[in-house]
Write a protein that holds these residues in place. Structure first.
Motif, PDB file in Angstrom:
ATOM      1  N   PRO A 133       0.812  -1.221   0.000  1.00  0.00           N
ATOM      2  CA  PRO A 133       0.000   0.000   0.000  1.00  0.00           C
ATOM      3  C   PRO A 133       0.843   1.266   0.000  1.00  0.00           C
ATOM      4  CG  PRO A 133       0.051  -0.954   2.186  1.00  0.00           C
ATOM      5  CD  PRO A 133       0.725  -1.940   1.286  1.00  0.00           C
ATOM      6  N   GLU A 134       0.254   2.332  -0.514  1.00  0.00           N
ATOM      7  CA  GLU A 134       0.896   3.639  -0.447  1.00  0.00           C
ATOM      8  C   GLU A 134       0.877   4.112   1.010  1.00  0.00           C
ATOM      9  OE1 GLU A 134       2.405   5.722  -2.578  1.00  0.00           O
ATOM     10  OE2 GLU A 134       2.311   4.216  -4.180  1.00  0.00           O
ATOM     11  N   PRO A 135       2.017   4.507   1.556  1.00  0.00           N
ATOM     12  CA  PRO A 135       2.060   4.853   2.982  1.00  0.00           C
ATOM     13  C   PRO A 135       1.283   6.117   3.348  1.00  0.00           C
ATOM     14  CG  PRO A 135       4.157   5.316   1.921  1.00  0.00           C
ATOM     15  CD  PRO A 135       3.340   4.547   0.937  1.00  0.00           C
ATOM     16  N   LEU A 136       0.986   6.972   2.371  1.00  0.00           N
ATOM     17  CA  LEU A 136       0.226   8.187   2.664  1.00  0.00           C
ATOM     18  C   LEU A 136      -1.268   8.007   2.416  1.00  0.00           C
ATOM     19  CD1 LEU A 136       2.659  10.880   1.214  1.00  0.00           C
ATOM     20  CD2 LEU A 136       2.481  10.013   3.559  1.00  0.00           C
ATOM     21  N   SER A 137      -1.658   6.806   2.035  1.00  0.00           N
ATOM     22  CA  SER A 137      -3.075   6.533   1.785  1.00  0.00           C
ATOM     23  C   SER A 137      -3.757   6.024   3.041  1.00  0.00           C
ATOM     24  CB  SER A 137      -3.226   5.485   0.671  1.00  0.00           C
ATOM     25  OG  SER A 137      -2.849   4.202   1.150  1.00  0.00           O
ATOM     26  N   ASN A 138      -5.086   5.999   3.000  1.00  0.00           N
ATOM     27  CA  ASN A 138      -5.848   5.476   4.129  1.00  0.00           C
ATOM     28  C   ASN A 138      -5.694   3.963   4.277  1.00  0.00           C
ATOM     29  OD1 ASN A 138      -6.858   8.013   4.788  1.00  0.00           O
ATOM     30  ND2 ASN A 138      -8.629   7.794   3.431  1.00  0.00           N
ATOM     31  N   HIS A 139      -5.186   3.315   3.239  1.00  0.00           N
ATOM     32  CA  HIS A 139      -5.003   1.853   3.284  1.00  0.00           C
ATOM     33  C   HIS A 139      -3.819   1.453   4.166  1.00  0.00           C
ATOM     34  CE1 HIS A 139      -8.049   1.221   0.256  1.00  0.00           C
ATOM     35  NE2 HIS A 139      -7.452   2.067  -0.549  1.00  0.00           N
ATOM     36  N   ASP A 162      11.035  -3.347   2.090  1.00  0.00           N
ATOM     37  CA  ASP A 162      10.400  -4.316   1.201  1.00  0.00           C
ATOM     38  C   ASP A 162       9.178  -3.649   0.557  1.00  0.00           C
ATOM     39  OD1 ASP A 162       9.073  -6.394  -0.043  1.00  0.00           O
ATOM     40  OD2 ASP A 162       9.185  -7.758   1.668  1.00  0.00           O
ATOM     41  N   GLN A 163       9.238  -3.430  -0.752  1.00  0.00           N
ATOM     42  CA  GLN A 163       8.158  -2.713  -1.426  1.00  0.00           C
ATOM     43  C   GLN A 163       6.849  -3.498  -1.434  1.00  0.00           C
ATOM     44  OE1 GLN A 163       8.830   0.696  -2.668  1.00  0.00           O
ATOM     45  NE2 GLN A 163      10.297   0.052  -1.106  1.00  0.00           N
ATOM     46  N   ALA A 164       6.882  -4.784  -1.107  1.00  0.00           N
ATOM     47  CA  ALA A 164       5.659  -5.564  -0.976  1.00  0.00           C
ATOM     48  C   ALA A 164       4.974  -5.325   0.372  1.00  0.00           C
ATOM     49  CB  ALA A 164       5.949  -7.056  -1.147  1.00  0.00           C
ATOM     50  N   VAL A 165       5.710  -4.763   1.334  1.00  0.00           N
ATOM     51  CA  VAL A 165       5.145  -4.429   2.640  1.00  0.00           C
ATOM     52  C   VAL A 165       4.538  -3.035   2.604  1.00  0.00           C
ATOM     53  CG1 VAL A 165       5.683  -3.991   5.084  1.00  0.00           C
ATOM     54  CG2 VAL A 165       6.674  -5.967   3.906  1.00  0.00           C
ATOM     55  N   VAL A 166       5.299  -2.079   2.126  1.00  0.00           N
ATOM     56  CA  VAL A 166       4.821  -0.703   1.984  1.00  0.00           C
ATOM     57  C   VAL A 166       5.597  -0.066   0.823  1.00  0.00           C
ATOM     58  CG1 VAL A 166       6.433   0.107   3.775  1.00  0.00           C
ATOM     59  CG2 VAL A 166       4.452   1.511   3.146  1.00  0.00           C
ATOM     60  N   ALA A 167       4.902   0.688  -0.002  1.00  0.00           N
ATOM     61  CA  ALA A 167       5.496   1.220  -1.237  1.00  0.00           C
ATOM     62  C   ALA A 167       6.234   2.527  -0.990  1.00  0.00           C
ATOM     63  CB  ALA A 167       4.397   1.453  -2.279  1.00  0.00           C
ATOM     64  N   GLY A 168       7.430   2.624  -1.564  1.00  0.00           N
ATOM     65  CA  GLY A 168       8.111   3.912  -1.647  1.00  0.00           C
ATOM     66  C   GLY A 168       9.059   4.269  -0.531  1.00  0.00           C
ATOM     67  N   VAL A 169       9.033   3.525   0.591  1.00  0.00           N
ATOM     68  CA  VAL A 169       9.925   3.848   1.707  1.00  0.00           C
ATOM     69  C   VAL A 169      11.312   3.300   1.402  1.00  0.00           C
ATOM     70  CG1 VAL A 169      10.371   3.545   4.165  1.00  0.00           C
ATOM     71  CG2 VAL A 169       8.026   3.831   3.341  1.00  0.00           C
ATOM     72  N   GLY A 170      12.317   4.141   1.544  1.00  0.00           N
ATOM     73  CA  GLY A 170      13.697   3.727   1.314  1.00  0.00           C
ATOM     74  C   GLY A 170      14.517   3.871   2.582  1.00  0.00           C
ATOM     75  N   ASN A 171      15.806   3.794   2.429  1.00  0.00           N
ATOM     76  CA  ASN A 171      16.713   3.710   3.566  1.00  0.00           C
ATOM     77  C   ASN A 171      16.648   4.927   4.485  1.00  0.00           C
ATOM     78  OD1 ASN A 171      18.648   1.965   4.783  1.00  0.00           O
ATOM     79  ND2 ASN A 171      20.262   3.397   4.212  1.00  0.00           N
TER      80      ASN A 171
END
Length: 275
Positions: A133-139, A162-171
């Protein structure tokens, strides 16, 4: 590598210029970036109007009347906007898009790890099919995060990447969010309770939103669409702060430590982010 805030910043910079405008002409100064452009690239985008610009994780998506241009900035990619008559060619300007509003978009990428590809259906693009899910979304909330990590023994820092856990977060933002939530990056995902997931989900959102407001983080190559640098790097609490006193611990009694997890540097305070 640009993370969610940097890509979102680029999207917001391009949107007022590109959305609603058509590509009069496209020029490619090489045959490939990370992947080949393909012989039909110019013909397929020419004359197409950008109906919308969006972002999925670390990817920029431009809807060209049902044809989708997916851009990934890699390590050093950037889009800049200029007037056609004022354009001065630079080394590593690999793709040029001449718009019908008098503007020109330039994709610049010294390391060429980025890419521009065309797809007919977003749902058929493999990275999107398995993305979280997109981390800034309600999901994205505490229950969703708990569900995705509670059976995983991997360290929570690696799970956030892990982009399958949450999308877009990096180091960068994983380190900062874990610090804000006071959770050790060494903790296994299956050790976090619902309250800790609530704190972490809130911290991820908070850190990302503040970074977007600051135009992202410029450590080396990131530039906004107007060519300016982001400045969230001046607000880092722990990232790249090895040996600096922890800003939360009283009287600076403890310092930020650096460890390596799965080949990536992790910065944290062992005192207030206890394992």
């Amino acid at each position: 590598m640009p993370e969610l805030p940097e890509v979102e910043t680029v999207k917001r910079g391009l949107e007022p210029i590109w959305q609603g405008a058509s590509i009069d002409r496209a020029v490619l100064n090489r045959d490939n970036l990370r992947y080949p452009f393909g012989a039909e690239f110019i013909g397929r985008v020419s004359g197409k109007k950008a109906l919308s610009l969006s972002r999925r994780g670390k990817y920029l998506v431009i809807d060209l009347e049902g044809l989708y241009l997916i851009a990934h900035l890699g390590m050093s990619g950037s889009f800049t906007i200029t007037d056609k008559e004022n354009y001065t060619p630079r080394k590593h300007d690999h793709a040029l898009f001449y718009l019908n509003n008098g503007k020109m978009l330039v994709y610049h990428d010294p390391r060429r790890f980025g890419f521009l590809i065309l797809v007919d259906r977003l749902e058929d693009y493999p990275p999107f099919a398995k993305m979280g899910p997109e981390p800034l979304s309600n999901h994205f909330n505490s229950a969703e995060l708990y569900e995705r990590i509670n059976a995983k023994k991997s360290p929570i820092k690696q799970l956030l990447l892990d982009q399958a856990v949450v999308a877009g977060v990096g180091n960068i933002y994983a380190c900062e969010a874990l610090y804000e939530a006071q959770i050790s990056p060494l903790r296994g995902g299956n050790t976090l309770n619902m309250k800790e997931c609530e704190a972490l989900a809130a911290a991820v959102k908070s850190v990302l939103l503040r970074a977007i407001e600051s135009g992202g983080s410029t450590l080396r190559d990131h530039r906004k669409a107007d060519g300016e640098m982001g400045y969230f790097q001046h607000e880092f609490a722990v990232y790249d702060k090895e040996g600096v006193p922890c800003p939360r611990c009283k009287n600076g009694a403890n310092t930020v430590q650096r460890i390596v997890q799965a080949g990536r540097s992790t910065f944290f305070c062992p005192a207030c982010q206890k394992a």
